[in-house]
Structure formats: C-alpha cells, structure tokens
Design a protein around this motif. Structure first.
Motif, mmCIF file in Angstrom:
data_model
loop_
_atom_site.group_PDB
_atom_site.id
_atom_site.type_symbol
_atom_site.label_atom_id
_atom_site.label_comp_id
_atom_site.label_asym_id
_atom_site.label_seq_id
_atom_site.Cartn_x
_atom_site.Cartn_y
_atom_site.Cartn_z
ATOM 1 N N ALA A 25 0.809 -1.227 0.000
ATOM 2 C CA ALA A 25 0.000 0.000 0.000
ATOM 3 C C ALA A 25 0.835 1.267 0.000
ATOM 4 O O ALA A 25 0.457 2.257 -0.606
ATOM 5 C CB ALA A 25 -0.949 0.002 1.193
ATOM 6 N N GLU A 26 1.942 1.278 0.657
ATOM 7 C CA GLU A 26 2.721 2.511 0.790
ATOM 8 C C GLU A 26 4.043 2.465 0.039
ATOM 9 O O GLU A 26 4.934 3.258 0.305
ATOM 10 C CB GLU A 26 2.948 2.794 2.275
ATOM 11 C CG GLU A 26 1.643 3.033 3.001
ATOM 12 C CD GLU A 26 1.810 3.137 4.494
ATOM 13 O OE1 GLU A 26 2.942 2.988 4.991
ATOM 14 O OE2 GLU A 26 0.799 3.349 5.171
ATOM 15 N N LYS A 27 4.163 1.558 -0.907
ATOM 16 C CA LYS A 27 5.397 1.464 -1.681
ATOM 17 C C LYS A 27 5.282 2.304 -2.947
ATOM 18 O O LYS A 27 4.205 2.515 -3.465
ATOM 19 C CB LYS A 27 5.691 0.014 -2.068
ATOM 20 C CG LYS A 27 6.123 -0.828 -0.912
ATOM 21 C CD LYS A 27 6.567 -2.168 -1.374
ATOM 22 C CE LYS A 27 7.055 -2.985 -0.188
ATOM 23 N NZ LYS A 27 7.533 -4.279 -0.593
ATOM 24 N N GLY A 28 6.416 2.698 -3.451
ATOM 25 C CA GLY A 28 6.448 3.400 -4.729
ATOM 26 C C GLY A 28 6.066 4.851 -4.621
ATOM 27 O O GLY A 28 6.122 5.455 -3.564
ATOM 28 N N GLY A 29 5.692 5.403 -5.755
ATOM 29 C CA GLY A 29 5.241 6.771 -5.779
ATOM 30 C C GLY A 29 6.142 7.720 -6.546
ATOM 31 O O GLY A 29 5.699 8.759 -6.988
ATOM 32 N N THR A 32 7.444 7.938 -11.801
ATOM 33 C CA THR A 32 7.356 8.890 -12.902
ATOM 34 C C THR A 32 8.496 9.902 -12.826
ATOM 35 O O THR A 32 9.173 10.167 -13.825
ATOM 36 C CB THR A 32 5.998 9.619 -12.874
ATOM 37 O OG1 THR A 32 4.968 8.640 -12.958
ATOM 38 C CG2 THR A 32 5.861 10.594 -14.023
ATOM 39 N N GLU A 33 8.719 10.442 -11.635
ATOM 40 C CA GLU A 33 9.788 11.413 -11.469
ATOM 41 C C GLU A 33 11.152 10.790 -11.750
ATOM 42 O O GLU A 33 12.006 11.389 -12.398
ATOM 43 C CB GLU A 33 9.767 12.007 -10.055
ATOM 44 C CG GLU A 33 8.556 12.875 -9.781
ATOM 45 C CD GLU A 33 7.325 12.088 -9.327
ATOM 46 O OE1 GLU A 33 7.351 10.846 -9.363
ATOM 47 O OE2 GLU A 33 6.345 12.727 -8.937
ATOM 48 N N GLY A 34 11.355 9.573 -11.248
ATOM 49 C CA GLY A 34 12.614 8.882 -11.494
ATOM 50 C C GLY A 34 12.843 8.622 -12.970
ATOM 51 O O GLY A 34 13.964 8.768 -13.476
ATOM 52 N N GLY A 35 11.788 8.239 -13.667
ATOM 53 C CA GLY A 35 11.895 8.015 -15.112
ATOM 54 C C GLY A 35 12.280 9.284 -15.843
ATOM 55 O O GLY A 35 13.132 9.266 -16.742
ATOM 56 N N ILE A 72 7.553 1.441 -16.341
ATOM 57 C CA ILE A 72 6.738 0.224 -16.413
ATOM 58 C C ILE A 72 6.566 -0.390 -15.031
ATOM 59 O O ILE A 72 5.464 -0.807 -14.655
ATOM 60 C CB ILE A 72 7.348 -0.781 -17.412
ATOM 61 C CG1 ILE A 72 7.184 -0.247 -18.832
ATOM 62 C CG2 ILE A 72 6.701 -2.156 -17.279
ATOM 63 C CD1 ILE A 72 7.916 -1.058 -19.882
ATOM 64 N N ALA A 73 7.643 -0.441 -14.256
ATOM 65 C CA ALA A 73 7.551 -0.998 -12.897
ATOM 66 C C ALA A 73 6.578 -0.180 -12.056
ATOM 67 O O ALA A 73 5.762 -0.743 -11.307
ATOM 68 C CB ALA A 73 8.935 -1.019 -12.243
ATOM 69 N N GLY A 74 6.637 1.129 -12.171
ATOM 70 C CA GLY A 74 5.722 1.982 -11.423
ATOM 71 C C GLY A 74 4.280 1.802 -11.853
ATOM 72 O O GLY A 74 3.365 1.778 -11.025
ATOM 73 N N HIS A 75 4.066 1.651 -13.155
ATOM 74 C CA HIS A 75 2.713 1.438 -13.666
ATOM 75 C C HIS A 75 2.137 0.116 -13.156
ATOM 76 O O HIS A 75 0.990 0.060 -12.713
ATOM 77 C CB HIS A 75 2.719 1.451 -15.194
ATOM 78 C CG HIS A 75 1.406 1.135 -15.797
ATOM 79 N ND1 HIS A 75 0.351 2.016 -15.771
ATOM 80 C CD2 HIS A 75 0.950 0.022 -16.418
ATOM 81 C CE1 HIS A 75 -0.690 1.462 -16.360
ATOM 82 N NE2 HIS A 75 -0.351 0.259 -16.758
ATOM 83 N N ARG A 76 2.946 -0.920 -13.183
ATOM 84 C CA ARG A 76 2.485 -2.230 -12.698
ATOM 85 C C ARG A 76 2.181 -2.201 -11.204
ATOM 86 O O ARG A 76 1.174 -2.759 -10.757
ATOM 87 C CB ARG A 76 3.530 -3.300 -13.002
ATOM 88 C CG ARG A 76 3.604 -3.654 -14.458
ATOM 89 C CD ARG A 76 4.652 -4.702 -14.713
ATOM 90 N NE ARG A 76 4.698 -5.038 -16.126
ATOM 91 C CZ ARG A 76 5.665 -5.734 -16.680
ATOM 92 N NH1 ARG A 76 6.666 -6.180 -15.938
ATOM 93 N NH2 ARG A 76 5.633 -6.005 -17.961
ATOM 94 N N LEU A 77 3.043 -1.555 -10.436
ATOM 95 C CA LEU A 77 2.814 -1.463 -8.997
ATOM 96 C C LEU A 77 1.540 -0.676 -8.711
ATOM 97 O O LEU A 77 0.721 -1.085 -7.890
ATOM 98 C CB LEU A 77 4.007 -0.819 -8.295
ATOM 99 C CG LEU A 77 3.868 -0.609 -6.789
ATOM 100 C CD1 LEU A 77 3.722 -1.952 -6.075
ATOM 101 C CD2 LEU A 77 5.050 0.164 -6.246
#
Length: 116
Positions: A25-29, A32-35, A72-77
């Motif tokens: 629930a609280e992972k990632g975010g 997009t900025e990293g990409g 892609i990893a962010g989108h999947r997460l």
C-alpha cells in the motif's frame, strides 16, 4: 479470525489480496519522477557528447531503457495497488458490517484503517 467468533455473527476471512494490499500500500510513488530524471540525464549526456565531441557521452543513452523500465515498474505497482485496494475496501466493509452485528472483529492495520 475466520468463520464464527462464538458470538453468533460470522467474521469474514481475510482474502490473500488484502494481505498483499497491506504489504504494498505505501510502496512506490516516485517512478514517474525517477523516469524523467533518467531520461533528462540521457539527454544531457547525449548533448554533452555532441557538443564536446566526446563519444563516451553517448553511453548516457543506456539510461533510456532504464527510464522505460522504471516507468513500467511503477505502472504495474500502481495497477496492482488499485486492484488490491478494491478487495481491501470490500473486506473492511464486510468487517464493519460484522462488527455492527456484534462480532468480535480483529483490529485493523494502519493501511486498512485509512480505507475507512
């Protein structure tokens, strides 16, 4: 608590998707900025290579596939978080309904409490 709790009111079992939601629930975010940072870094490296005539700067193009992978990893997460959140919301609603009927329900985790 699964099944009956002794008070006569059934307590819904926790689906596996709810446990996964609590875990992710609280992972990632910042994908997009990293990409974007990686993509801008690749652009700066290529511009430097073209401007200064240093062919080693073209190695920055290797950041482009990395930027795509990060997106892609962010989108999947994010998609998985939305899918499991829907199941978690239903589970929380079922628990609250069971509690209203007098069942002794387990204490909600911090992630599930935010869904109330």
């Amino acid at each position: 608590m699964n099944g009956w709790d002794g008070s006569g009111a059934p307590v819904p079992p926790e689906p596996a998707a709810v446990a996964e939601y609590e875990r992710i629930a609280e992972k990632g975010g910042l994908h997009t900025e990293g990409g974007w940072v990686l993509l801008i870094g690749a652009g700066v490296g290529v511009a430097y290579a073209a401007w200064q005539g240093r062919t080693a700067g073209y190695a920055a193009l290797l950041l482009v596939p990395l930027a795509v992978w990060v997106w892609i990893a962010g989108h999947r997460l994010g998609r998985r978080q939305r899918e499991t959140e829907a199941v978690a919301r239903e589970y929380v609603r079922a628990l609250m309904a069971a509690k209203a009927r007098g069942a002794d329900v387990p204490e909600l985790s911090a992630q599930l409490s935010r869904l109330l």
